[in-house]
Design a protein around this motif. Structure first.
Motif, PDB file in Angstrom:
ATOM      1  N   ALA A   8       0.823  -1.210   0.000  1.00  0.00           N
ATOM      2  CA  ALA A   8       0.000   0.000   0.000  1.00  0.00           C
ATOM      3  C   ALA A   8       0.856   1.258   0.000  1.00  0.00           C
ATOM      4  N   MET A   9       1.986   1.236   0.726  1.00  0.00           N
ATOM      5  CA  MET A   9       2.851   2.406   0.793  1.00  0.00           C
ATOM      6  C   MET A   9       3.451   2.710  -0.577  1.00  0.00           C
ATOM      7  N   VAL A  10       3.966   1.673  -1.228  1.00  0.00           N
ATOM      8  CA  VAL A  10       4.558   1.856  -2.558  1.00  0.00           C
ATOM      9  C   VAL A  10       3.488   2.301  -3.550  1.00  0.00           C
ATOM     10  N   ALA A  11       2.310   1.665  -3.468  1.00  0.00           N
ATOM     11  CA  ALA A  11       1.213   2.013  -4.375  1.00  0.00           C
ATOM     12  C   ALA A  11       0.785   3.460  -4.201  1.00  0.00           C
ATOM     13  N   SER A  12       0.784   3.941  -2.960  1.00  0.00           N
ATOM     14  CA  SER A  12       0.378   5.333  -2.715  1.00  0.00           C
ATOM     15  C   SER A  12       1.386   6.308  -3.311  1.00  0.00           C
ATOM     16  N   LEU A  13       2.671   5.930  -3.307  1.00  0.00           N
ATOM     17  CA  LEU A  13       3.686   6.795  -3.897  1.00  0.00           C
ATOM     18  C   LEU A  13       3.530   6.873  -5.409  1.00  0.00           C
ATOM     19  N   VAL A  14       3.296   5.727  -6.029  1.00  0.00           N
ATOM     20  CA  VAL A  14       3.156   5.670  -7.484  1.00  0.00           C
ATOM     21  C   VAL A  14       1.796   6.210  -7.926  1.00  0.00           C
ATOM     22  N   GLY A  15       0.788   6.064  -7.066  1.00  0.00           N
ATOM     23  CA  GLY A  15      -0.588   6.368  -7.447  1.00  0.00           C
ATOM     24  C   GLY A  15      -0.914   7.834  -7.599  1.00  0.00           C
ATOM     25  N   ASP A  16      -0.112   8.721  -7.020  1.00  0.00           N
ATOM     26  CA  ASP A  16      -0.379  10.143  -7.187  1.00  0.00           C
ATOM     27  C   ASP A  16      -0.047  10.548  -8.626  1.00  0.00           C
ATOM     28  N   PRO A  17      -0.965  11.245  -9.330  1.00  0.00           N
ATOM     29  CA  PRO A  17      -0.730  11.583 -10.747  1.00  0.00           C
ATOM     30  C   PRO A  17       0.565  12.338 -11.002  1.00  0.00           C
ATOM     31  N   ALA A  18       0.897  13.308 -10.152  1.00  0.00           N
ATOM     32  CA  ALA A  18       2.122  14.087 -10.355  1.00  0.00           C
ATOM     33  C   ALA A  18       3.355  13.201 -10.189  1.00  0.00           C
ATOM     34  N   ARG A  19       3.345  12.369  -9.146  1.00  0.00           N
ATOM     35  CA  ARG A  19       4.493  11.495  -8.922  1.00  0.00           C
ATOM     36  C   ARG A  19       4.593  10.434 -10.016  1.00  0.00           C
ATOM     37  N   ALA A  20       3.446   9.960 -10.491  1.00  0.00           N
ATOM     38  CA  ALA A  20       3.451   8.984 -11.583  1.00  0.00           C
ATOM     39  C   ALA A  20       4.075   9.585 -12.836  1.00  0.00           C
ATOM     40  N   ASN A  21       3.763  10.853 -13.114  1.00  0.00           N
ATOM     41  CA  ASN A  21       4.348  11.526 -14.270  1.00  0.00           C
ATOM     42  C   ASN A  21       5.854  11.692 -14.112  1.00  0.00           C
ATOM     43  N   MET A  22       6.294  11.992 -12.912  1.00  0.00           N
ATOM     44  CA  MET A  22       7.727  12.135 -12.650  1.00  0.00           C
ATOM     45  C   MET A  22       8.454  10.807 -12.862  1.00  0.00           C
ATOM     46  N   LEU A  23       7.899   9.750 -12.314  1.00  0.00           N
ATOM     47  CA  LEU A  23       8.525   8.427 -12.438  1.00  0.00           C
ATOM     48  C   LEU A  23       8.552   7.973 -13.893  1.00  0.00           C
ATOM     49  N   THR A  24       7.475   8.238 -14.621  1.00  0.00           N
ATOM     50  CA  THR A  24       7.419   7.867 -16.032  1.00  0.00           C
ATOM     51  C   THR A  24       8.477   8.621 -16.826  1.00  0.00           C
ATOM     52  N   ALA A  25       8.689   9.890 -16.483  1.00  0.00           N
ATOM     53  CA  ALA A  25       9.707  10.690 -17.171  1.00  0.00           C
ATOM     54  C   ALA A  25      11.105  10.123 -16.956  1.00  0.00           C
ATOM     55  N   LEU A  26      11.323   9.463 -15.832  1.00  0.00           N
ATOM     56  CA  LEU A  26      12.637   8.887 -15.518  1.00  0.00           C
ATOM     57  C   LEU A  26      12.823   7.502 -16.122  1.00  0.00           C
ATOM     58  N   MET A  27      11.790   6.986 -16.781  1.00  0.00           N
ATOM     59  CA  MET A  27      11.878   5.664 -17.398  1.00  0.00           C
ATOM     60  C   MET A  27      12.844   5.626 -18.582  1.00  0.00           C
ATOM     61  N   ASN A  28      13.212   6.797 -19.103  1.00  0.00           N
ATOM     62  CA  ASN A  28      14.147   6.795 -20.233  1.00  0.00           C
ATOM     63  C   ASN A  28      15.597   6.649 -19.780  1.00  0.00           C
ATOM     64  N   GLY A  29      15.801   6.495 -18.469  1.00  0.00           N
ATOM     65  CA  GLY A  29      17.134   6.233 -17.952  1.00  0.00           C
ATOM     66  C   GLY A  29      17.970   7.470 -17.697  1.00  0.00           C
ATOM     67  N   ARG A  30      17.501   8.620 -18.149  1.00  0.00           N
ATOM     68  CA  ARG A  30      18.256   9.851 -17.948  1.00  0.00           C
ATOM     69  C   ARG A  30      17.921  10.465 -16.582  1.00  0.00           C
ATOM     70  N   ALA A  31      18.921  11.089 -15.971  1.00  0.00           N
ATOM     71  CA  ALA A  31      18.700  11.806 -14.720  1.00  0.00           C
ATOM     72  C   ALA A  31      18.156  13.190 -15.051  1.00  0.00           C
ATOM     73  N   LEU A  32      17.158  13.647 -14.293  1.00  0.00           N
ATOM     74  CA  LEU A  32      16.522  14.940 -14.535  1.00  0.00           C
ATOM     75  C   LEU A  32      16.548  15.791 -13.278  1.00  0.00           C
ATOM     76  N   THR A  33      16.540  17.100 -13.465  1.00  0.00           N
ATOM     77  CA  THR A  33      16.509  18.016 -12.330  1.00  0.00           C
ATOM     78  C   THR A  33      15.086  18.140 -11.794  1.00  0.00           C
ATOM     79  N   ALA A  34      14.983  18.747 -10.622  1.00  0.00           N
ATOM     80  CA  ALA A  34      13.662  18.960 -10.023  1.00  0.00           C
ATOM     81  C   ALA A  34      12.806  19.860 -10.917  1.00  0.00           C
ATOM     82  N   SER A  35      13.430  20.860 -11.526  1.00  0.00           N
ATOM     83  CA  SER A  35      12.682  21.766 -12.413  1.00  0.00           C
ATOM     84  C   SER A  35      12.143  21.030 -13.627  1.00  0.00           C
ATOM     85  N   GLU A  36      12.966  20.152 -14.201  1.00  0.00           N
ATOM     86  CA  GLU A  36      12.532  19.376 -15.361  1.00  0.00           C
ATOM     87  C   GLU A  36      11.399  18.428 -14.991  1.00  0.00           C
TER      88      GLU A  36
END
Length: 232
Positions: A8-36
């Motif tokens: 449930a804890m992991v699911a809650s982290l992934v389940g938030d739309p903003a956090r899900a978008n952030m995690l998806t953006a990192l799926m390309n393997g590149r490191a990104l800044t907080a602003s990006e």
């Protein structure tokens, strides 16, 4: 209280739309800044900072400081595998956030999944390796055979000692969200993708946030020679 992993804890982290978008953006393997990442999520930098703190505390991302900048990346390919699996579940159950766009066919054909090849060509590659007994697969367990080791050295100059890693298996099955079958992850999957790039057979799409992998004409011919054309 039940014991064991706190799903449930992991699911809650992934389940938030903003956090899900952030995690998806990192799926390309590149490191990104907080602003990006804030831009990817469509939120303010202040809100992004709060979300990133939660993801870091939850062990899903890790920071890396370089000069004045602080970059974030997924902790490892296990996180990428979970996200890829969730994307497949969302697609199968009809939960699609966007309409099919012009890059959708390219994304489905070949894309990066953290650091290894995914999409139709990624699945095709694993199928070929398995059919030729270069790897053995039982459910999600994949093992590189002695014949497979010789194949890698001969055709891709990848030696077994290059695949050793204290925290990652050599071979690992990753459920492909678009093909709904497995592609190859682990240190072998990463090494093969890196070798394709070194040989200039393939390169990541330079567009910001893109996960598309583009094969050159020569790369397509060489890939087909090693792993088949995927056409009947």
């Amino acid at each position: 209280m039940k014991s064991g992993p706190d799903i449930a804890m992991v699911a809650s982290l992934v389940g938030d739309p903003a956090r899900a978008n952030m995690l998806t953006a990192l799926m390309n393997g590149r490191a990104l800044t907080a602003s990006e990442l804030a831009q990817e999520a469509g939120i303010t930098p202040q809100t992004a900072s709060s979300h990133l703190s939660k993801l870091e505390a939850g062990g899903l991302i890790e920071p890396e400081k370089q000069g004045r900048h602080r970059y974030y990346r997924l902790t490892d390919d296990d996180v990428a595998g979970v996200l890829e699996g969730l994307a497949g579940l969302a697609a199968r159950t009809g939960h699609m956030r966007v309409r099919t766009g012009p890059k959708d066919p390219a994304l489905r054909r070949a894309r990066i999944c953290y650091d290894h090849l995914a999409g139709d060509l990624g699945v095709q590659m694993l199928d070929s390796l398995r059919e030729r007994h270069l790897v053995r697969q039982k459910k999600q367990e994949i093992e590189l055979t002695a014949e497979g080791e010789r194949f890698l050295v001969k055709h891709l100059q990848i030696s077994p000692d290059m695949l050793s890693h204290p925290r990652r298996p050599v071979c690992k099955a990753c459920l492909d969200w678009s093909e709904r079958r497995h592609h190859l992850a682990g240190t072998l999957g990463a090494a093969m993708m890196q070798r394709f790039a070194e040989l200039k057979w393939a390169a990541r799409d330079p567009a910001p946030g893109s996960r598309v992998v583009n094969f050159t004409r020569t790369g397509e011919k060489q890939f087909a020679a090693l792993f088949g054309s995927g056409k009947d």
